[in-house]
Design an enzyme around this catalytic site. Structure first.
Site, short mmCIF file in Angstrom:
data_model
loop_
_atom_site.label_atom_id
_atom_site.label_comp_id
_atom_site.label_asym_id
_atom_site.label_seq_id
_atom_site.Cartn_x
_atom_site.Cartn_y
_atom_site.Cartn_z
N ASP A 1 1.07 -1.03 -0.35
CA ASP A 1 -0.09 0.35 -0.03
C ASP A 1 0.79 0.81 -0.37
OD1 ASP A 1 -2.30 1.98 0.37
OD2 ASP A 1 -2.88 0.32 2.28
N THR B 1 1.00 5.68 1.16
CA THR B 1 1.30 6.05 2.19
C THR B 1 0.97 7.37 2.19
OG1 THR B 1 2.17 6.25 4.56
CG2 THR B 1 3.66 6.41 3.06
N GLY C 1 -4.98 9.40 2.88
CA GLY C 1 -5.63 10.58 2.40
C GLY C 1 -7.08 10.45 0.92
N GLU D 1 -8.00 -0.16 4.52
CA GLU D 1 -6.93 -0.15 4.71
C GLU D 1 -6.25 -0.99 5.72
OE1 GLU D 1 -5.23 2.56 1.31
OE2 GLU D 1 -5.58 3.52 3.03
#
Ligand code: 5RP
Length: 262
Positions: free
Chosen positions: A89, A91, A104, A111
């Site tokens: 993922d 960040t 964000g 997640e």
């Protein structure tokens, strides 16, 4: 490499390209959300198509699920997969202990659930996401719509006694309407400027009624792959304590850049 790629896109791409080296045949893989994670999904799609890679994906948002299906990745629910070998993922921030601020893109809840249900979490980022102390990026907090203004006031009041430098909170909008998460909730963005004690903050926020989850990912990330605009990557592994540097070869005609829409 496509000459249309900006240095920031190239940085995101090479981080994603290096991170998919961790993916092996038969793995159950959590697929993150955001522009960096989208490159990773495209890279995996290419490996499925061209190299016969067989994986099962669990997406962290409807956006990612759509992209993954578009590139040929088999998607199942987390409950069908039960447990994952790996999640990759993006960040919004990472610190030197690989603690993160995420959300964000508004997908922090799925997640966090997906990353927590994984043996390993690999984060892909460019250097702009690195911070000495978390908090310059406003902390996303997912709240239920019922009484959200009261929850907002409660969050701001609670910040008075914590080690932070700001406490102004805003409701995330999509145009002139509240942004709605995949779970039907709202997001409050809490501008703390600097978080002195992320662990304490996370516990306190999550105890407030109305709060579903916050975007602090503490002790969840194992590896960060940092991409640079010159095609180099740095791989930091918090468990082994190792830091490796590599140059990623990118082929100009790579059909990743021409045949898949964002
Ligand atoms: C989505 C996220 C994203 O991973 C984060 O916002 C980074 O996105 P990008 O790679 O587009 O900068 O947490 O909820």
């Amino acid at each position: 490499m496509s000459s249309n790629l900006s240095p920031i896109d190239k940085a995101k791409f090479v981080a994603a390209k290096r991170a998919v080296d961790y993916v092996e045949n038969g793995m159950r893989v959590g697929l993150g959300t955001g522009s960096t994670a989208a490159w990773m999904v495209k890279c995996l799609g290419e490996m499925v198509r061209d190299d016969g890679l067989k994986i099962t994906g669990v997406a962290t948002s409807t956006r990612t699920a759509e992209l993954a299906q578009q590139v040929g990745i088999n998607i199942v629910t987390l409950d069908e997969a039960k447990w994952l070998d790996l999640t990759i993922d993006g960040t919004d921030e990472y610190d030197h202990n690989l603690n993160l601020i995420k959300g964000g893109g508004g997908a922090l809840l799925q997640e966090k659930i997906v990353a927590t249900a994984s043996d390993q979490m690999i984060v892909i980022a460019d250097l702009s996401k690195q911070v000495d102390a978390l908090g310059a990026f406003p902390l996303p907090i997912e709240v239920v719509p019922f009484g959200w203004q009261t929850t907002k006031a409660l969050i701001e009041e609670t910040m008075v006694n914590l080690d932070v430098l700001g406490r102004s909170t805003s409701l995330r909008k999509n145009g002139d309407q509240p942004f709605i998460t995949d779970e039907g909730n709202y997001i409050l963005d809490l501008d703390l400027k600097r978080i002195g004690n992320p662990r304490q903050l996370s516990l306190v926020i999550n105890q407030l009624p109305g709060v579903v989850e916050n975007g602090l990912f503490l002790d969840i990330c194992d590896v960060v792959v940092i991409g640079n605009g010159d095609g180099s990557v740095e791989v930091r592994d918090i468990n082994s304590g190792t830091i490796e540097h590599e140059q990623i070869d990118v082929i100009e005609t790579d059909n990743l850049f021409v045949d898949i829409a964002d």
